[in-house]
Design an enzyme around this catalytic site. Structure first.
Site, PDB file in Angstrom:
ATOM      1  N   GLN A 121       0.816  -1.209   0.000  1.00  0.00           N
ATOM      2  CA  GLN A 121       0.000   0.000   0.000  1.00  0.00           C
ATOM      3  C   GLN A 121       0.852   1.263   0.000  1.00  0.00           C
ATOM      4  O   GLN A 121       0.556   2.232   0.690  1.00  0.00           O
ATOM      5  CB  GLN A 121      -0.958  -0.019   1.188  1.00  0.00           C
ATOM      6  CG  GLN A 121      -1.933  -1.189   1.137  1.00  0.00           C
ATOM      7  CD  GLN A 121      -2.907  -1.224   2.301  1.00  0.00           C
ATOM      8  OE1 GLN A 121      -2.604  -0.744   3.395  1.00  0.00           O
ATOM      9  NE2 GLN A 121      -4.082  -1.775   2.079  1.00  0.00           N
ATOM     10  N   GLY A 123       1.644   2.661  -3.082  1.00  0.00           N
ATOM     11  CA  GLY A 123       1.442   3.262  -4.394  1.00  0.00           C
ATOM     12  C   GLY A 123       2.355   2.706  -5.464  1.00  0.00           C
ATOM     13  O   GLY A 123       2.571   3.350  -6.499  1.00  0.00           O
ATOM     14  N   SER A 127      -0.178  -5.162  -5.533  1.00  0.00           N
ATOM     15  CA  SER A 127      -1.238  -6.149  -5.771  1.00  0.00           C
ATOM     16  C   SER A 127      -1.262  -6.600  -7.220  1.00  0.00           C
ATOM     17  O   SER A 127      -1.320  -7.799  -7.523  1.00  0.00           O
ATOM     18  CB  SER A 127      -2.601  -5.559  -5.382  1.00  0.00           C
ATOM     19  OG  SER A 127      -2.675  -5.332  -3.997  1.00  0.00           O
ATOM     20  N   SER A 128      -1.213  -5.636  -8.141  1.00  0.00           N
ATOM     21  CA  SER A 128      -1.284  -6.012  -9.553  1.00  0.00           C
ATOM     22  C   SER A 128      -0.028  -6.755 -10.000  1.00  0.00           C
ATOM     23  O   SER A 128      -0.081  -7.544 -10.950  1.00  0.00           O
ATOM     24  CB  SER A 128      -1.520  -4.778 -10.435  1.00  0.00           C
ATOM     25  OG  SER A 128      -0.490  -3.828 -10.278  1.00  0.00           O
ATOM     26  N   ALA A 129       1.092  -6.550  -9.316  1.00  0.00           N
ATOM     27  CA  ALA A 129       2.301  -7.312  -9.645  1.00  0.00           C
ATOM     28  C   ALA A 129       2.091  -8.795  -9.356  1.00  0.00           C
ATOM     29  O   ALA A 129       2.517  -9.658 -10.130  1.00  0.00           O
ATOM     30  CB  ALA A 129       3.496  -6.779  -8.860  1.00  0.00           C
ATOM     31  N   ASP A 172      -1.035   0.750 -14.436  1.00  0.00           N
ATOM     32  CA  ASP A 172      -0.114  -0.096 -13.671  1.00  0.00           C
ATOM     33  C   ASP A 172       0.094  -1.430 -14.374  1.00  0.00           C
ATOM     34  O   ASP A 172       1.222  -1.929 -14.485  1.00  0.00           O
ATOM     35  CB  ASP A 172      -0.672  -0.371 -12.276  1.00  0.00           C
ATOM     36  CG  ASP A 172      -0.992   0.902 -11.510  1.00  0.00           C
ATOM     37  OD1 ASP A 172      -0.787   1.993 -12.066  1.00  0.00           O
ATOM     38  OD2 ASP A 172      -1.454   0.797 -10.368  1.00  0.00           O
TER      39      ASP A 172
END
Length: 277
Positions: A121, A123, A127-129, A172
């Site tokens: 968290q 930025g 998570s998307s990684a 992202d």
């Protein structure tokens, strides 16, 4: 096509992302310049198995604690959510996409596990990684990488996160799928015609030396984005005009990078921060 035998185990990696310019206009038909960071990444491991198993991470998916204080300390530092839900979501999205597009998947099972050194968290798209690395495993395990175009893969990653109520854009996921430095145009014309934006990889040597600075106190960006998104949907003129201005910064920054005009790039970066605030 990549062929994977039953005995093979694989590991795929996806990197943290920095939104250099245009953030967060990618959610609103804008533009962005982003790049992946080599020193921060998530890894997902896949091995064939008799049953399909998604393994919790020993630190990020804790459900057992030595004390109430330890539980609260863990939540204060890392939030409520780990990575298992992300792996489950991309498995579902991947399966449904293949089914809807007539892509046959061999009937075989696997075990998924993950690890990450991306600060939670902060930025940096941690998570998307995880989702991106998991998708890469699935593409190779089932041998369908050549059947799902690279331009489409960021959509699958974003859809997996939408399954979980995460409000975000494609920026992202594009940076993590493509790697390196990428200029992206998400204009409605492109999205309607192609189903995705127009993504232009750039030479990373165009970047000047940069420092990456992040705060250690976690913040759920999805909560921030959700209120802005609602105001945009409600026709808030301030939000609409601001997003157009942010998108223009990415357009101008792309040109500044090509010319290696770093004083102009710095001015545009500062302006982007001002508009976001």
């Amino acid at each position: 096509m990549v062929v994977v035998t039953e005995k093979e185990e694989m590991e795929r990696r996806a990197y943290a992302r920095v939104g250099l310019l245009g953030n967060p206009s990618d959610v609103y038909g804008g533009r962005a310049v982003s790049f992946a960071v080599a020193g921060l990444w998530a890894t997902v491991r896949l091995r064939p198995s008799d049953q399909l198993l998604v393994q919790p991470h020993p630190r990020h998916d804790l459900v057992a604690f030595p004390s109430l204080h330890a539980l609260v300390e863990r939540l204060d530092g890392g939030g409520y959510y780990g990575g298992v839900r992300l792996l489950l979501a991309i498995c579902r999205i991947f399966h449904n996409h293949c089914k809807q597009n007539g892509i046959a998947l061999e009937d075989k099972n696997f075990t998924l596990s993950y690890d990450t050194n991306i600060p939670r968290q902060a930025g940096l798209s941690g998570s998307s990684a995880i989702v991106c690395a998991a998708l890469s495993c699935l593409l190779d395990f089932y041998g369908v990488r050549d059947k799902i175009r690279v331009e489409v893969r960021p959509n699958l990653i974003l859809n997996a996160e939408k399954e979980l109520g995460i409000v975000a854009g494609l920026q992202d996921r594009v940076a993590q799928v493509y790697g390196g430095l990428v200029y992206m145009d998400f204009s409605q014309e492109h999205m309607d015609k192609l189903g995705h934006g127009v993504y232009t990889p750039l030479d990373v040597d165009l970047l000047p030396p940069l420092y990456l600075i992040y705060a250690e106190n976690p913040s759920d960006s999805g909560k921030v984005h959700s209120s802005v998104r609602q105001r945009w949907l409600d026709g808030d003129e301030f939000i609409i005009s601001s997003m157009k201005e942010v998108a223009q910064l990415a357009y101008d920054g792309h040109n500044a990078l090509l010319q290696k005009n770093y004083s102009e790039l710095a001015r545009l970066m500062n302006k982007n921060f001002d508009l976001r605030r």
